[in-house]
Design a protein around this motif. Structure first.
Motif, PDB file in Angstrom:
ATOM      1  N   HIS A  57       0.639  -1.419  -0.101  1.00  0.00           N
ATOM      2  CA  HIS A  57      -0.152  -0.024   0.247  1.00  0.00           C
ATOM      3  C   HIS A  57       0.562   1.021   0.279  1.00  0.00           C
ATOM      4  O   HIS A  57       2.429   0.867   0.159  1.00  0.00           O
ATOM      5  N   LEU A  58       0.084   2.204   0.123  1.00  0.00           N
ATOM      6  CA  LEU A  58       0.964   3.251  -0.686  1.00  0.00           C
ATOM      7  C   LEU A  58       0.003   4.277   1.301  1.00  0.00           C
ATOM      8  O   LEU A  58      -0.816   4.572   1.259  1.00  0.00           O
ATOM      9  N   SER A  59       0.983   5.400   2.112  1.00  0.00           N
ATOM     10  CA  SER A  59       0.493   6.291   3.160  1.00  0.00           C
ATOM     11  C   SER A  59       1.658   7.901   2.658  1.00  0.00           C
ATOM     12  O   SER A  59       1.974   7.810   2.106  1.00  0.00           O
ATOM     13  N   LEU A  60       0.297   8.362   2.521  1.00  0.00           N
ATOM     14  CA  LEU A  60       0.740  10.065   2.808  1.00  0.00           C
ATOM     15  C   LEU A  60      -0.249  10.926   3.059  1.00  0.00           C
ATOM     16  O   LEU A  60      -0.751  10.776   3.292  1.00  0.00           O
ATOM     17  N   ILE A  61       0.458  12.122   3.423  1.00  0.00           N
ATOM     18  CA  ILE A  61      -0.232  13.491   3.808  1.00  0.00           C
ATOM     19  C   ILE A  61      -0.662  14.167   3.309  1.00  0.00           C
ATOM     20  O   ILE A  61      -0.015  14.991   2.234  1.00  0.00           O
ATOM     21  N   ALA A  62      -1.933  14.436   2.808  1.00  0.00           N
ATOM     22  CA  ALA A  62      -2.143  15.898   1.984  1.00  0.00           C
ATOM     23  C   ALA A  62      -2.506  16.881   2.626  1.00  0.00           C
ATOM     24  O   ALA A  62      -3.113  16.964   3.321  1.00  0.00           O
ATOM     25  N   LEU A 110      -3.833   9.754   4.701  1.00  0.00           N
ATOM     26  CA  LEU A 110      -4.012   8.470   3.833  1.00  0.00           C
ATOM     27  C   LEU A 110      -3.769   7.236   3.298  1.00  0.00           C
ATOM     28  O   LEU A 110      -2.620   7.906   3.174  1.00  0.00           O
ATOM     29  N   ILE A 111      -4.113   6.376   3.040  1.00  0.00           N
ATOM     30  CA  ILE A 111      -3.828   5.174   2.298  1.00  0.00           C
ATOM     31  C   ILE A 111      -4.223   4.739   1.139  1.00  0.00           C
ATOM     32  O   ILE A 111      -5.319   4.683   0.967  1.00  0.00           O
ATOM     33  N   LEU A 112      -3.439   4.419  -0.057  1.00  0.00           N
ATOM     34  CA  LEU A 112      -4.040   3.844  -0.801  1.00  0.00           C
ATOM     35  C   LEU A 112      -3.368   2.722  -1.484  1.00  0.00           C
ATOM     36  O   LEU A 112      -2.502   2.241  -0.795  1.00  0.00           O
ATOM     37  N   GLU A 167      -5.740   3.860  -5.688  1.00  0.00           N
ATOM     38  CA  GLU A 167      -6.871   3.818  -4.800  1.00  0.00           C
ATOM     39  C   GLU A 167      -7.198   4.082  -3.590  1.00  0.00           C
ATOM     40  O   GLU A 167      -6.507   3.626  -2.960  1.00  0.00           O
ATOM     41  N   VAL A 168      -7.925   5.110  -3.329  1.00  0.00           N
ATOM     42  CA  VAL A 168      -7.968   5.803  -1.833  1.00  0.00           C
ATOM     43  C   VAL A 168      -8.474   4.918  -0.872  1.00  0.00           C
ATOM     44  O   VAL A 168      -9.606   4.309  -1.265  1.00  0.00           O
ATOM     45  N   GLU A 169      -8.327   4.378   0.099  1.00  0.00           N
ATOM     46  CA  GLU A 169      -8.391   3.302   0.751  1.00  0.00           C
ATOM     47  C   GLU A 169      -9.481   3.822   2.277  1.00  0.00           C
ATOM     48  O   GLU A 169      -9.835   2.987   2.604  1.00  0.00           O
ATOM     49  N   SER A 170      -9.016   4.330   2.796  1.00  0.00           N
ATOM     50  CA  SER A 170      -8.575   5.219   3.961  1.00  0.00           C
ATOM     51  C   SER A 170      -8.268   6.470   3.901  1.00  0.00           C
ATOM     52  O   SER A 170      -7.042   6.723   3.949  1.00  0.00           O
ATOM     53  N   GLU A 171      -9.056   7.310   4.771  1.00  0.00           N
ATOM     54  CA  GLU A 171      -8.723   9.226   4.601  1.00  0.00           C
ATOM     55  C   GLU A 171      -8.760   9.502   6.577  1.00  0.00           C
ATOM     56  O   GLU A 171     -10.186   9.088   6.345  1.00  0.00           O
ATOM     57  N   VAL A 172      -7.792  10.168   7.101  1.00  0.00           N
ATOM     58  CA  VAL A 172      -8.141  10.669   8.306  1.00  0.00           C
ATOM     59  C   VAL A 172      -7.964  11.917   8.285  1.00  0.00           C
ATOM     60  O   VAL A 172      -7.019  12.549   7.671  1.00  0.00           O
ATOM     61  N   PHE A 173      -8.893  12.385   8.720  1.00  0.00           N
ATOM     62  CA  PHE A 173      -8.540  13.856   9.054  1.00  0.00           C
ATOM     63  C   PHE A 173      -8.561  14.747  10.176  1.00  0.00           C
ATOM     64  O   PHE A 173      -8.381  14.522  10.840  1.00  0.00           O
ATOM     65  N   LYS A 174      -7.789  16.053  10.470  1.00  0.00           N
ATOM     66  CA  LYS A 174      -7.431  17.044  11.103  1.00  0.00           C
ATOM     67  C   LYS A 174      -8.593  16.916  12.449  1.00  0.00           C
ATOM     68  O   LYS A 174      -9.658  16.197  12.127  1.00  0.00           O
ATOM     69  N   GLU A 182      -2.870   8.950  18.085  1.00  0.00           N
ATOM     70  CA  GLU A 182      -3.201   7.556  17.511  1.00  0.00           C
ATOM     71  C   GLU A 182      -4.311   7.487  17.119  1.00  0.00           C
ATOM     72  O   GLU A 182      -5.399   6.816  17.766  1.00  0.00           O
ATOM     73  N   LEU A 183      -4.717   7.904  15.245  1.00  0.00           N
ATOM     74  CA  LEU A 183      -6.282   7.427  15.422  1.00  0.00           C
ATOM     75  C   LEU A 183      -6.783   6.151  14.575  1.00  0.00           C
ATOM     76  O   LEU A 183      -6.149   5.681  14.017  1.00  0.00           O
ATOM     77  N   ASP A 184      -7.884   6.156  14.728  1.00  0.00           N
ATOM     78  CA  ASP A 184      -8.692   4.941  14.162  1.00  0.00           C
ATOM     79  C   ASP A 184      -8.740   4.636  12.775  1.00  0.00           C
ATOM     80  O   ASP A 184      -9.410   6.111  13.015  1.00  0.00           O
ATOM     81  N   LEU A 185      -8.398   4.213  12.058  1.00  0.00           N
ATOM     82  CA  LEU A 185      -7.930   4.618  10.591  1.00  0.00           C
ATOM     83  C   LEU A 185      -9.774   4.435   9.512  1.00  0.00           C
ATOM     84  O   LEU A 185      -9.830   4.639   9.410  1.00  0.00           O
ATOM     85  N   ALA A 186     -10.812   3.969  10.921  1.00  0.00           N
ATOM     86  CA  ALA A 186     -11.897   3.356   9.914  1.00  0.00           C
ATOM     87  C   ALA A 186     -12.795   4.763  10.171  1.00  0.00           C
ATOM     88  O   ALA A 186     -13.476   4.798   9.714  1.00  0.00           O
ATOM     89  N   THR A 187     -12.563   5.861  12.032  1.00  0.00           N
ATOM     90  CA  THR A 187     -13.705   6.594  12.154  1.00  0.00           C
ATOM     91  C   THR A 187     -12.685   7.769  12.041  1.00  0.00           C
ATOM     92  O   THR A 187     -13.348   8.883  12.339  1.00  0.00           O
ATOM     93  N   GLY A 188     -11.720   8.045  12.364  1.00  0.00           N
ATOM     94  CA  GLY A 188     -10.834   9.608  12.439  1.00  0.00           C
ATOM     95  C   GLY A 188     -10.696   9.300  13.483  1.00  0.00           C
ATOM     96  O   GLY A 188      -9.727  10.492  14.672  1.00  0.00           O
ATOM     97  N   ALA A 189     -11.468   8.727  14.752  1.00  0.00           N
ATOM     98  CA  ALA A 189     -11.017   9.694  15.752  1.00  0.00           C
ATOM     99  C   ALA A 189      -9.744   8.906  16.851  1.00  0.00           C
ATOM    100  O   ALA A 189      -9.509   8.080  16.540  1.00  0.00           O
ATOM    101  N   PRO A 190      -9.297   9.797  18.206  1.00  0.00           N
ATOM    102  CA  PRO A 190      -8.445   9.462  18.442  1.00  0.00           C
ATOM    103  C   PRO A 190      -8.655   8.594  19.078  1.00  0.00           C
ATOM    104  O   PRO A 190      -9.068   8.816  20.455  1.00  0.00           O
TER     105      PRO A 190
END
Ligand SMILES: *[C@@H]1O[C@H](CO)[C@@H](O)[C@H](O)[C@H]1NC(C)=O
Ligand SMILES: *[C@@H]1O[C@H](CO)[C@@H](O)[C@H](O)[C@H]1NC(C)=O
Ligand SMILES: *[C@@H]1O[C@H](CO)[C@@H](O)[C@H](O)[C@H]1NC(C)=O
Ligand SMILES: CC(=O)N[C@H]1CO[C@H](CO)[C@@H](O)[C@@H]1O
Length: 621
Positions: free
Chosen positions: A112-117, A130-132, A137-144, A196-204
């Protein structure tokens, strides 16, 4: 015919070099102007396998669209070890700055790939981690997090299993200055921490902030008499890296306290400090302004960590050279000990005042990103410099640079552009360009033509892939063309759409002086059998140098003259021309040259091949 094309190509290269030689140009992706590299391999055989992952940017803050030099240089990019482009991700991220771009192999059995946009300049799109997939293709995305300014650009570290990720978090807080002798006085600070963020919900799932655990006196970056500048306050600690060990504790780096901290995953307390004014260790080394602290190994009490020792920043310099350090910590000793086990100095003897990273590769080599101008190097375990490289352009930096093995399989089909030109019926030539943004492991391209839309594709030739884009030149007007990517085992990996060849609107105006007003498309199946004769030669010669090619060419000419079949000869010449021009193209591109002073280039003066009207997949019939 060859020499005409040869001369034409050569003139195009001199033209391109004069103006913007630091940027790549592609017929198939005309907007993408990826950065070129200057590379020195000192010991190629000892380099680890893998690709380079970089994210060039011009300015660390979101850049106004009107400020950009050209479209599509900023963003995530993958290159091979020769600086050949593998993936240009800037169109996908619409020229946004990206950070910490890397391959991730700890989620499942797929890469996979990961990055900060980063957020957009107009702030309509917020920043995210993001994880691609390997299909881009975007698999998961967490916001601030709420109540924070932006998704911090320093770190996005996906934890094993891909359920959570670590990110740095900056917050604005009014803090009492009692700790620095001014009780009752409050000032605005930009504090630093991580989540440490939950990648499914974005919750810390775990949050930690410097204001809850560190004293203001630990920072060397503010003075009580100064007023905070800007709406976010004093950047007092400058949190810039985080990692977690199997015991569940976190290690973090703060640049403005010159300290690495171990944070308990149970209650957030500081377990120990390494470096800075309050180190808990007896150390046999010094460091400062460090970046990218990571566990190499850790069993809870004994750790090996790596980090980049900048030893300087924009304001002060503590040592004469930056270095990557590997340090062994024993926290059971009394006092605790920190021992330097390896040090890799910056090969050009300079300081990285900002940014950078250190990566231990699976074979024991060490890859270091020194950040500015994309300067990066690979070391053998004992410290021999195996490779150094930098962007040909000094307008760009990358926050971190990584090397990973990776398998990229884009969902989009290969891009193909074909055009036809000629002055008489005898020299009409179809030129096909093909590329596949993001595809790794393409060994060769097979080219096909068909008599009409829906006709049977006829193999017209094949070319080994040596660069991002591959050119094939065929004699005659081939109206419908396509290409298939072939891997090293000969399997077809993907096929382009069937594209119609772009012909001059007015052949006479384009210089055609043949007996008819315009040449007619030919039926490729009428040529296919004869084409077989040339095929062996073209594949055998794909690695030859120019001299060998010419020798073989004249030999082939003797053979076909004996047969008296001019058509075969023309076909042989065409496939040699393709190989010859391809080889020439590669040689020109691989030459390592010093960059020339940057000049803005009006678009009408840029690489002439870009000016030919181009087609893409979407516009194919
Ligand atoms: C942030 O706030 C919004 C709106 O109050 C809420 O829906 C969301 O769950 C919050 N996100 C986090 C990560 O706490
Ligand atoms: C951790 O590693 C050190 C050094 O290898 C060893 O002495 C120690 O016993 C280990 N501790 C645990 C809990 O495994
Ligand atoms: C080109 O095609 C021929 C015949 O299918 C094959 O033998 C040869 O290996 C191919 N060459 C490349 C470079 O793929
Ligand atoms: C050699 C040297 O100047 N080392 C410095 C590195 O940084 C630390 C922390 O800022 C200083 O205390 C050292 O003197």
């Amino acid at each position: 015919m060859i020499w005409c094309l040869f001369a034409l190509l050569f003139s195009q290269f001199t033209f391109a070099q004069r103006h913007d030689e630091d940027l790549m140009s592609f017929v198939t992706l005309p907007e993408v102007r990826a950065l070129k590299w200057e590379i020195t391999h000192h010991d190629r055989d000892r380099a680890a396998p893998g690709y380079w992952f970089v994210a060039p940017y011009g300015m660390i803050d979101p850049e106004s669209p009107t400020r950009k030099y050209l479209q599509y240089q900023v963003g995530p990019y993958i290159y091979d070890q020769d600086g050949v482009l593998i993936w240009a991700g800037s169109p996908m991220f619409d020229n946004r700055n990206t950070f910490d771009f890397k391959a991730v192999h700890n989620i499942d059995d797929k890469p996979h790939l990961s990055l900060i946009a980063q957020r957009t300049f107009d702030e309509t799109v917020p920043g995210s981690g993001l994880i691609l997939s390997q299909h881009y293709e975007v698999e998961s995305e967490v916001f601030k997090l709420n109540d924070t300014w932006e998704f911090n650009v320093h770190e996005f570290k996906v934890m094993d299993g891909g359920k959570t990720a670590l990110a740095c978090v900056y917050q604005s807080k009014m803090l009492d200055m009692a700790d620095v002798g001014r009780p009752g006085e409050q000032k605005l600070f930009l504090t630093g921490g991580f989540a440490e963020l939950d990648l499914a919900t974005g919750a810390p799932l775990f949050e930690w902030d410097s204001s809850d655990h560190l004293g203001l006196h630990e920072t060397d970056r503010f003075h009580t008499w100064e007023e905070p500048m800007g709406q976010w306050g004093f950047d007092s600690v400058h949190m810039n890296a985080v990692d977690k060990n199997e015991a569940g504790d976190y290690i973090i780096s703060m640049r403005f306290t010159d300290t690495i901290y171990m944070i308990s995953g149970v209650d957030g307390r500081v377990m120990w400090r390494l470096g800075g004014r309050e180190t808990n260790f007896v150390q046999d080394f010094v460091f400062s302004k460090q970046h990218d602290v990571k566990f190499v190994s850790s069993n809870g009490t004994h750790h090996i960590i790596s980090f980049l020792n900048n030893a300087s920043d924009e304001i002060t310099t503590d040592e004469i050279i930056s270095s990557a350090l590997f340090v062994e910590l024993d926290t059971t000793a009394n006092p605790m000990t920190a021992r330097l086990i390896a040090r890799y100095n910056r090969p050009d003897g300079q300081l990285s005042r900002l940014r950078g990273n250190t990566q231990l590769l699976p074979n024991g080599n060490v890859f270091v990103g020194w950040s500015q101008s994309g300067y990066q190097s690979e070391f053998s375990p004992e410290g021999k410099v195996l490779m150094t490289a930098r962007f040909a352009s000094d307008r760009f930096s990358t926050y971190r640079a990584y090397k990973y093995e990776f398998t990229g399989r884009p969902r989009a089909p290969p891009d193909l552009v074909a055009s036809v030109s000629g002055t008489t019926e005898d020299d009409v030539t179809t030129i096909v360009h093909v590329s596949w943004n993001g595809a790794t492991d393409v060994a060769a391209w097979n080219f096909y033509a068909q008599a009409y839309d829906g006709g049977a594709p006829v193999l017209i030739g094949n070319v080994s892939k040596t660069d991002f884009e591959t050119m094939f030149i065929a004699h005659g007007f081939l109206d419908w063309v396509s290409a298939a990517a072939v891997d090293h085992q000969g399997n077809v990996m993907g096929t382009s759409a069937v594209h119609r060849t772009k012909a001059p609107d007015n052949w006479e105006a384009a210089g055609f002086v043949g007996s008819s007003k315009a040449p007619s498309p030919i039926n490729p199946s009428s040529l296919y059998k004869e084409a077989q004769a040339g095929e062996d030669h073209s594949s055998a010669l794909s690695n030859g140098d120019t001299k060998d090619l010419l020798a073989a060419l004249s030999q082939a000419y003797q053979v076909v003259r004996g047969l008296g079949n001019l058509l075969i000869f023309i076909l042989v010449v065409s496939s040699f021309a393709g190989v010859l021009l391809g080889a020439f193209w590669v040689l020109r591109r691989r030459r390592i040259q010093r960059s020339q002073p940057y000049r803005h280039v009006p678009s009408e003066e840029s690489f002439p091949m870009e000016e030919t009207p181009l087609r893409n997949n979407a516009s194919s019939d």
